[in-house]
Design an enzyme around this catalytic site. Structure first.
Site, PDB file in Angstrom:
ATOM      1  N   LYS A  22       0.841  -1.211   0.000  1.00  0.00           N
ATOM      2  CA  LYS A  22       0.000   0.000   0.000  1.00  0.00           C
ATOM      3  C   LYS A  22       0.871   1.254   0.000  1.00  0.00           C
ATOM      4  CE  LYS A  22      -1.578   1.558   4.062  1.00  0.00           C
ATOM      5  NZ  LYS A  22      -1.283   2.944   4.433  1.00  0.00           N
ATOM      6  N   ASN A  23       1.898   1.270   0.862  1.00  0.00           N
ATOM      7  CA  ASN A  23       2.663   2.511   1.026  1.00  0.00           C
ATOM      8  C   ASN A  23       3.596   2.787  -0.142  1.00  0.00           C
ATOM      9  OD1 ASN A  23       1.275   2.965   3.330  1.00  0.00           O
ATOM     10  ND2 ASN A  23       2.864   2.176   4.689  1.00  0.00           N
ATOM     11  N   CYS A 117      -3.132  11.933  12.750  1.00  0.00           N
ATOM     12  CA  CYS A 117      -4.000  10.767  12.718  1.00  0.00           C
ATOM     13  C   CYS A 117      -3.886  10.103  14.081  1.00  0.00           C
ATOM     14  CB  CYS A 117      -3.637   9.848  11.572  1.00  0.00           C
ATOM     15  SG  CYS A 117      -2.208   8.894  11.902  1.00  0.00           S
ATOM     16  N   ARG A 122       2.217  13.791  13.472  1.00  0.00           N
ATOM     17  CA  ARG A 122       2.731  13.545  12.113  1.00  0.00           C
ATOM     18  C   ARG A 122       2.903  14.838  11.299  1.00  0.00           C
ATOM     19  NH1 ARG A 122       0.035   8.200   9.856  1.00  0.00           N
ATOM     20  NH2 ARG A 122       1.961   8.165   8.666  1.00  0.00           N
ATOM     21  N   ASP A 305       5.079  -0.215  12.003  1.00  0.00           N
ATOM     22  CA  ASP A 305       3.776  -0.707  11.525  1.00  0.00           C
ATOM     23  C   ASP A 305       3.523  -2.151  11.937  1.00  0.00           C
ATOM     24  OD1 ASP A 305       3.723   1.127   8.368  1.00  0.00           O
ATOM     25  OD2 ASP A 305       3.416   1.721  10.453  1.00  0.00           O
ATOM     26  N   ARG A 397      -8.503   0.112   5.066  1.00  0.00           N
ATOM     27  CA  ARG A 397      -7.636   1.085   4.389  1.00  0.00           C
ATOM     28  C   ARG A 397      -6.378   0.407   3.860  1.00  0.00           C
ATOM     29  NH1 ARG A 397      -6.622   6.442   7.825  1.00  0.00           N
ATOM     30  NH2 ARG A 397      -5.318   6.745   5.988  1.00  0.00           N
TER      31      ARG A 397
END
Ligand code: EPZ
Length: 430
Positions: A22-23, A117, A122, A305, A397
């Site tokens: 995803k990233n 978030c 961030r 993560d 997500r």
């Protein structure tokens, strides 16, 4: 709001296929805008962050042709606006990549300041520092970042801390600047390397990605390419620790074992057997896990993560473990949810002290963010009884077909819309 309902207690056994990162995809799909020719990107994950970004890319006027769930062709030649001030784009933090891509290509970009978030404030000061070093003026007006430059020129940029986003964003803008740029203290994540490889496949001249010094020689323009996204090391790691926490035996396919070395090292340390193949890993957990200490660090250290996922496994280990979160300031919120399932965790600042327990009991919990949500699912899979995970919108997500993939490993898990769905599940599983 959809939920997962889980009947825990059975080990995960079988094979699972990992999707695209995803990233990496968020950065690459944005960088695809930097040419006026069609760019085909393959192996993209079908997750909501990606779909929201593709919507934003279409809204500013690029052509977006979704070939299938995992492939898209983007053509930036029809972009009509460099202002991306749309409410929905604030849903994804990675919208900040539009700054680097549009500033690099059009020498002007207007993008909403991404909100904080759930895992921390961030800031993006390092991104803006890099753009200014390249010759852009950057102001924040009514919550929108406005960056513009007559011309962008090469610069020698020292990042004050290792930042994946800043490294990628500056690399994109520098790709089309006049002259040479050096980024010192650059992030080394596999997805930083992936975006560099992608830009080079479009004609950029980037060297050193994957090390802490990246050198970019600006080029006049970028051209079309076809590119496949690297496998998602965090999705892979999530399944690795799900196998460990459920005393399972899982073959995780379509991975790059090198990217997973920090996770493999920790799993081995706590008593799992990890077999490495060319593009797969097998994780076998035959006995109760052992304790360990772990500190999250930039790649190649243990990824932040993966912090919630290893913590869940350590909650079930024999002994006391310590987990230190060195990247984000607020990434232990899930511990209160785990306590409802019987976990014994004491959070002191950026450290969690975990006393292993014999087992979890199912409870109703709520996902506070993407990775913590996935970790709560792992806890439900290991728990005795029924667990309901609310607010799975966070999980969607970043994880494609998460419940389907887990069912493929023997898990009793379903995605339901409401209380009736929970009751039906309870009746079915007994
Ligand atoms: C990326 O976020 C990932 N997101 C995050 O993954 C991941 O946790 C993080 O990198 C670290 O690996 C995407 O790629 C979309 P950073 P990013 O800049 O780039 C501070 C997930 O679950 N910082 O490396 O925003 C920052 O506050 C998500 O997929 C500044 O102070 O992370 C943090 O403490 C969660 N100023 C640290 O640096 C800046 O200008 C690392 O952040 C930039 C960052």
């Amino acid at each position: 709001m959809d939920k997962y309902v889980i009947k825990g207690g059975s080990p995960l056994v079988g094979e699972v296929e990992i999707g695209g990162a995803k990233n990496a995809a968020l950065a690459i799909l944005t960088a695809a805008l930097m040419t006026d020719e069609p760019v085909r990107v393959e192996n993209i994950p079908d997750v909501s962050d990606i779909n929201v970004l593709l919507e934003a890319i279409a809204v500013i006027g690029a052509q977006v042709d979704r070939i299938d769930r995992h492939a898209v062709v983007i053509d930036g030649k029809t972009i009509g606006s460099v202002s991306v001030d749309y409410e929905f784009i604030k849903k994804i933090r990675a919208s900040y990549y539009l700054l680097g891509a549009l500033l690099g290509k059009y020498k002007h970009a207007e993008v909403p300041l991404p909100g904080g978030c759930n895992i921390g404030s961030r800031p993006i000061d390092q991104h803006l520092k890099g753009f200014r070093a390249l010759g852009a003026t950057v102001n924040i007006r009514h919550g929108v970042i406005v960056a513009s430059a007559e011309n962008l020129h090469g610069a020698h940029i020292f990042l004050d801390m290792v930042s994946v986003g800043a490294t990628i964003n500056i690399m994109m803008a520098a790709a089309l600047a006049h002259g040479n740029t050096i980024i010192e203290n650059a992030a080394r994540e596999p997805h930083v390397v992936d975006i560099a490889n992608f830009l080079n496949s479009m004609g950029a001249n980037i060297k050193g990605a994957g090390t802490d010094v990246i050198r970019i020689r600006g080029v006049e323009k970028l051209h079309k390419t076809t590119y496949a996204i690297v496998p998602d090391m965090i999705e892979a790691g999530t399944f690795m620790f799900a196998a460990a926490a459920t005393c399972g035996d899982v073959l995780i396919k379509n991975v790059i074992p090198k990217h997973l070395e920090a996770m493999t090292a920790k799993l081995t340390e706590i008593g799992c057997e990890v077999q490495e193949f060319d593009d797969a890993l097998r994780v076998i957990a035959k006995s109760r896990l052992g304790r360990t200490h772990v500190k999250t660090l930039p790649y190649p250290g243990f990824p932040t993560d993966m912090q919630p996922q290893i913590s869940v496994a350590l909650c079930l280990a024999n002994g006391t473990s310590i987990v230190t979160e060195s990247i984000f300031e607020n990434r232990f919120k899930y511990c209160d949810e785990l306590a409802r399932m019987g976990a014994l965790i004491k959070v002191e600042g950026n450290t969690a002290i975990i006393d292993g327990v014999d087992g979890f009991t199912g409870a109703r919990v709520s996902a506070p963010d993407l990775r913590a949500g996935a970790a709560l699912v792992i806890a439900g899979l290991a728990a005795e009884g029924i667990t309901v995970v609310d607010d799975i919108i966070y999980i969607l997500r970043g994880y494609e077909d998460f419940d389907q993939k887990l069912r493929g490993l023997g898990a009793e898990i379903e995605r339901v819309e409401d209380e009736r769905g929970i009751q039906k599940f309870r009746l079915r599983v007994g």
